[in-house]
Design an enzyme around this catalytic site. Sequence first.
Site, PDB file in Angstrom:
ATOM      1  N   ASP A  65       0.845  -1.208   0.000  1.00 17.71           N
ATOM      2  CA  ASP A  65       0.000   0.000   0.000  1.00 17.71           C
ATOM      3  C   ASP A  65       0.875   1.251   0.000  1.00 17.71           C
ATOM      4  O   ASP A  65       0.562   2.243  -0.666  1.00 17.71           O
ATOM      5  CB  ASP A  65      -0.894   0.043   1.246  1.00 17.71           C
ATOM      6  CG  ASP A  65      -1.798  -1.160   1.349  1.00 17.71           C
ATOM      7  OD1 ASP A  65      -2.117  -1.752   0.307  1.00 17.71           O
ATOM      8  OD2 ASP A  65      -2.182  -1.507   2.485  1.00 17.71           O
TER       9      ASP A  65
HETATM   10  C1  26A Z   1     -11.345  -7.347   1.166  1.00 19.43           C
HETATM   11  N1  26A Z   1     -10.126  -7.415   1.930  1.00 19.43           N
HETATM   12  C2  26A Z   1      -9.652  -8.746   2.255  1.00 19.43           C
HETATM   13  C3  26A Z   1      -9.441  -6.267   2.293  1.00 19.43           C
HETATM   14  C4  26A Z   1      -8.243  -6.265   3.049  1.00 19.43           C
HETATM   15  C5  26A Z   1      -7.628  -5.031   3.288  1.00 19.43           C
HETATM   16  N2  26A Z   1      -8.117  -3.874   2.833  1.00 19.43           N
HETATM   17  C6  26A Z   1      -9.239  -3.937   2.127  1.00 19.43           C
HETATM   18  N3  26A Z   1      -9.906  -5.080   1.859  1.00 19.43           N
HETATM   19  N4  26A Z   1      -7.495  -7.235   3.637  1.00 19.43           N
HETATM   20  C7  26A Z   1      -6.448  -6.615   4.209  1.00 19.43           C
HETATM   21  N5  26A Z   1      -6.534  -5.285   4.014  1.00 19.43           N
HETATM   22  C8  26A Z   1      -5.625  -4.232   4.467  1.00 19.43           C
HETATM   23  O1  26A Z   1      -4.421  -4.382   3.796  1.00 19.43           O
HETATM   24  C9  26A Z   1      -3.473  -3.654   4.541  1.00 19.43           C
HETATM   25  C10 26A Z   1      -2.104  -4.160   4.254  1.00 19.43           C
HETATM   26  O2  26A Z   1      -1.811  -4.093   2.910  1.00 19.43           O
HETATM   27  C11 26A Z   1      -5.305  -4.307   5.932  1.00 19.43           C
HETATM   28  O3  26A Z   1      -6.217  -3.552   6.698  1.00 19.43           O
HETATM   29  C12 26A Z   1      -3.888  -3.736   5.992  1.00 19.43           C
HETATM   30  O4  26A Z   1      -3.857  -2.448   6.559  1.00 19.43           O
END
Ligand code: 26A
Length: 351
Positions: A306
């Site tokens: 990210d």
């Molecule tokens: C739909 N999913 C599985 C998700 C996520 C996500 N953000 C949005 N949708 N699964 C994990 N994260 C976020 O990814 C970040 C790390 O790259 C987590 O909240 C974490 O901050």
Amino acid sequence: MCDTKSNSSNVREGILVGCGNPLLDISATVPMHFLERYGMKEDDAILAEERHMPIYRELAEDYQAEYLAGGSVQNSLRIAQWIIGQPNVAVFFGCVGKDKFADILREKARAAGVDAHYQVSEDTPTGTCAVLITGTHRSLCANLAAANKFTIDHLEEPENRHRIENALYYYISGFFLTVNPPSIMRVAATAHAKQRPFLMNLSAPFISQYFMTPLLDVMPYVDIIFGNEAEAHAFATAQGWPADNDLREIGKRLVALNKLNTGRPRIAILTQGCDPVLLIQHDSVQEFPVTRLTVDEIVDTNGAGDAFVGGFLSQFVQGKSLDVCIRCGNYAAGHIIKNPGCTYSGSPEFV
Ligand code: 26A
């Protein structure tokens, strides 16, 4: 007060719009058997099923979990804001509950300078994401809760419609395909109609495995696609591309997929941990080296991808070259790895 530092950039407010799942990360270092017990893999990201629900309480009660602002797109926008150093350049839409976790996310977004306009679910709690740290790896398990309640009505509210029309750049993660493809298509169509760049992320292997149909629906609108090697391979496998395809070949096939605006060929940017970032345009592949951190320097790798996108966006919205955008992405990812979760410390030092 906003904790972003002023620097020399001068970017118009609201130039960048993102949609995603606002999640509060519940992060802790755990032994490998914890992951095994829940059938989870290192460096994966999954949606929580019923059997994963005890994880969140276990982390809080037995592993001194930390609570950190998360959610993939929101992370990227916070990082972009940190580097731009001028508030409200980035606008964020997503859905939260009416609770303490929503207050934390709202405050963290505001402090970072992100102009967050949350839809609020009256009856569902704010989403959380378990972050299971094992050494230099992290495994994510998202309980979307309120984030899953996002509806296109929110984007249709006159002020939000105006915010979308007013932006010049759009970024949505593949993760949001699990929530509301019509909203993604709406933003993508606006970007297309106005000839403005629409950027997307493959986000996680499970997106290509289970959400390929909506992903392919939006792909013709995508000007820049981000992903890491595992995500690119998952996309290739789901497409039935040759299994021995190397990352460069997958990148070339990604940019060659059908595109609406043929005047602006798609670009793929594929990261591979501490190996070089690949920039794929047409038939050409360029490599951008990554500074390798020592194990002692690594706090956790949560949010590195990210942050890479955030660093990239911070320069992209200022019209900088792809070369500068990628170098800034690498800088931001390196910084975030040295801090807990997707958080930063001090002023950015990207020149
Ligand atoms: C739909 N999913 C599985 C998700 C996520 C996500 N953000 C949005 N949708 N699964 C994990 N994260 C976020 O990814 C970040 C790390 O790259 C987590 O909240 C974490 O901050």
